[in-house]
Design an enzyme around this catalytic site. Structure first.
Site, PDB file in Angstrom:
ATOM      1  N   ASP A 136       0.841  -1.192   0.000  1.00  0.00           N
ATOM      2  CA  ASP A 136       0.000   0.000   0.000  1.00  0.00           C
ATOM      3  C   ASP A 136       0.880   1.248   0.000  1.00  0.00           C
ATOM      4  O   ASP A 136       1.786   1.374   0.821  1.00  0.00           O
ATOM      5  CB  ASP A 136      -0.937   0.002   1.217  1.00  0.00           C
ATOM      6  CG  ASP A 136      -2.161   0.889   0.996  1.00  0.00           C
ATOM      7  OD1 ASP A 136      -2.530   1.112  -0.173  1.00  0.00           O
ATOM      8  OD2 ASP A 136      -2.746   1.346   1.988  1.00  0.00           O
ATOM      9  N   HIS A 143      -3.944  13.985   1.143  1.00  0.00           N
ATOM     10  CA  HIS A 143      -4.191  13.101   2.286  1.00  0.00           C
ATOM     11  C   HIS A 143      -3.017  13.179   3.272  1.00  0.00           C
ATOM     12  O   HIS A 143      -3.215  13.364   4.473  1.00  0.00           O
ATOM     13  CB  HIS A 143      -4.386  11.667   1.792  1.00  0.00           C
ATOM     14  CG  HIS A 143      -4.480  10.648   2.881  1.00  0.00           C
ATOM     15  ND1 HIS A 143      -5.580  10.542   3.714  1.00  0.00           N
ATOM     16  CD2 HIS A 143      -3.609   9.687   3.282  1.00  0.00           C
ATOM     17  CE1 HIS A 143      -5.380   9.552   4.575  1.00  0.00           C
ATOM     18  NE2 HIS A 143      -4.193   9.024   4.338  1.00  0.00           N
ATOM     19  N   GLN A 249      -4.476   1.862  15.107  1.00  0.00           N
ATOM     20  CA  GLN A 249      -3.358   2.419  14.331  1.00  0.00           C
ATOM     21  C   GLN A 249      -2.542   3.420  15.159  1.00  0.00           C
ATOM     22  O   GLN A 249      -1.311   3.387  15.155  1.00  0.00           O
ATOM     23  CB  GLN A 249      -3.919   3.108  13.081  1.00  0.00           C
ATOM     24  CG  GLN A 249      -2.869   3.630  12.099  1.00  0.00           C
ATOM     25  CD  GLN A 249      -3.511   4.211  10.833  1.00  0.00           C
ATOM     26  OE1 GLN A 249      -4.737   4.233  10.689  1.00  0.00           O
ATOM     27  NE2 GLN A 249      -2.689   4.680   9.923  1.00  0.00           N
ATOM     28  N   LYS A 262      -4.879  -2.475   9.923  1.00  0.00           N
ATOM     29  CA  LYS A 262      -5.171  -2.501   8.495  1.00  0.00           C
ATOM     30  C   LYS A 262      -5.481  -3.897   7.968  1.00  0.00           C
ATOM     31  O   LYS A 262      -6.167  -4.037   6.962  1.00  0.00           O
ATOM     32  CB  LYS A 262      -3.950  -1.977   7.719  1.00  0.00           C
ATOM     33  CG  LYS A 262      -3.555  -0.562   8.065  1.00  0.00           C
ATOM     34  CD  LYS A 262      -4.390   0.430   7.296  1.00  0.00           C
ATOM     35  CE  LYS A 262      -3.847   1.838   7.449  1.00  0.00           C
ATOM     36  NZ  LYS A 262      -4.567   2.773   6.565  1.00  0.00           N
ATOM     37  N   THR A 368      -4.882   6.434   0.249  1.00  0.00           N
ATOM     38  CA  THR A 368      -6.120   7.212   0.264  1.00  0.00           C
ATOM     39  C   THR A 368      -6.049   8.364  -0.732  1.00  0.00           C
ATOM     40  O   THR A 368      -5.160   9.207  -0.646  1.00  0.00           O
ATOM     41  CB  THR A 368      -6.340   7.762   1.689  1.00  0.00           C
ATOM     42  OG1 THR A 368      -6.200   6.676   2.600  1.00  0.00           O
ATOM     43  CG2 THR A 368      -7.716   8.372   1.831  1.00  0.00           C
TER      44      THR A 368
HETATM   45 MN    MN Z   1      -4.292   2.651   2.841  1.00  0.00          MN
END
Ligand code: MN
Length: 440
Positions: A136, A143, A249, A262, A368
């Site tokens: 990722d 973001h 997180q 996640k 994101t």
């Molecule tokens: Mn992500």
């Protein structure tokens, strides 16, 4: 890359593919994996056309194809999209031309292929391919800046951001296809006013609107992929929701990054829109005035001219109350892939620059995809200022983070004057209550 398959005037003998609102006109032809509803048959590979799926196993068995097309169809008929992806870009483009001609109005294959269609309403979609590894990234500077501000108001962006496409290795086992639900995760949560963490259900569950980049061809370990060849290693794009537990997180992420916050679930849309289908929607890639230019291994003339892709993205919420009331949901935000700070070719070039080998079916999440305006934020953490400003929904409900029973629906489409609009279908996932024997 633009050829007769992109002709906006091209129409299909599958009537629903000519509907102006369909995500799947004959110019799209995305690949997915399905089985007929109510059966336990092995999953088959299909191509979406209008509100139908062309079953490629049946199409391979029943219709007559030239030898090279039959060779390309063989792994697809066997249900193995990964093997087809590994056959390379030329094979992909050749099959696209053959399927386009076969599905076009006036095709001599119409009578045979009509028997190979399955209504999408009768198909249950699986993940489109076997996902080996999942990485990722974090490619929206908007973001990264908004999140950074919540921790470091004066210095939101870390110094590496404008040089390195930031990423981490995620987990592929918990990626699920659109339409499924998952349980709210349990985890260690420590609030500022307690001395020690406790195990409990996440109270700050969030979504992340992302796109998934599906790798096609592998590179050998030790062999970087130069940026000029990077897109030959990409099969196409999907929608991707990287569900995130913000409270878990916040406590776990230092010093090694996200982990259990996640990897409890991520949702992938069922149709892979190929790079070939996206060709008419390319756009220039540039850096804002005064920002550093990408290092040479992340830069090329072609990448500056057409490295970005114009994909319009939407996030919708349908709460349990909305579902019971027959309410389709509220639009939470819109953004565009083209507003990202890094692009597809750069991510592949960067991921392999150290010799890391990618394999067919690997998934690269974009991170994101928030746009430049506050209302284009692509997570609740941004839209509600980390839960401080609740969102008012159209039925009077409020959300700071997700409730049990909430569904999040991602949509994406490409449209441009002079081109046929194509879409990604939807990426839908639903939150179930936490399920854990440790927690009472
Ligand atoms: Mn992500």
């Amino acid at each position: 890359m633009i050829d007769a398959t992109h002709d906006p005037e091209l129409r299909s003998w599958v009537a629903s593919a000519n509907d102006a609102q369909t995500d799947f006109p004959i110019q799209n032809l995305p690949f997915g994996s399905f089985r007929r509803r109510g059966t336990e048959e092995p999953h088959r590979i299909g191509v979406a056309i209008g509100d139908q799926v062309l079953d490629l196993r049946l199409a391979s068995e029943c219709a007559a194809w030239p030898e090279d097309v039959a060779r390309a169809l063989a792994p697809l008929a066997a249900g193995d999209l990964n093997a087809f992806m590994a056959m390379g870009q030329k094979t992909r483009a050749d099959l696209r031309r053959a399927l386009s001609a076969a599905l076009a109005e006036g095709s001599t294959q119409q009578r045979t292929l009509r028997e190979c269609l399955v209504p999408q309403a009768d198909a249950v979609m699986a993940l489109p391919c076997r996902i080996g590894d999942y990485t990722d990234f974090y490619i929206s500077v908007h973001h990264a800046t908004t999140i950074g501000k919540q921790f470091r108001p004066d210095n939101p962006l870390l110094p590496n951001y404008k040089w390195v496409p930031i990423g981490y290795h995620g987990r592929a086992s918990s990626i699920q296809p659109s339409g499924q639900a998952f349980h709210r995760p349990m985890g260690q949560i420590k609030t500022p006013d307690t001395d020690a963490p406790e195990l409990g259900p996440s109270g700050r569950l969030d979504y992340e609107l992302e796109m998934g980049i599906i790798v096609a061809a592998s590179n050998s370990q030790g062999q970087p992929v130069p940026i000029g060849h990077a897109e030959e290693h990409v099969f196409g794009l999907t929608l991707f929701n990287d569900w995130s537990a913000r409270d878990i997180q916040g406590w776990e992420y230092q010093p090694l990054g996200p982990f259990l916050s996640k990897n409890f679930a991520s949702t992938l849309s069922p149709w892979i829109v190929t790079m070939e289908a996206l060709a008419p929607f390319r756009c220039a890639f540039s850096r804002p005035e005064g920002d550093p230019q990408p290092l040479p291994y992340l830069d090329s003339r072609e990448n500056r001219e057409a490295g970005a892709i114009d994909v319009q993205l939407e996030v919708w919420i349908q709460t349990e109350a909305m579902r019971h009331a027959g309410h389709a949901g509220d639009l939470l935000s819109m953004s565009n892939l083209a507003d990202a700070y890094w692009n597809v070719a750069q991510l592949v070039a960067h991921h392999t620059v150290n010799g890391c080998n990618l394999n067919p079916g690997d998934l690269l999440g974009t991170g994101t995809l928030s746009g430049p305006k506050p209302e284009q934020a692509a997570s609740l953490m941004e839209l509600t200022a980390n839960g401080k400003q609740p969102l008012k929904l159209s039925n009077g409900e409020e959300r700071r983070f997700l409730n049990d029973g909430d569904s999040i629906i991602l949509r994406g489409y490409c449209q441009r004057a002079g081109q046929r609009r194509i879409g990604f279908g939807e990426c839908r996932g639903t939150v179930l209550p936490a399920r854990d024997s440790h927690f009472v």
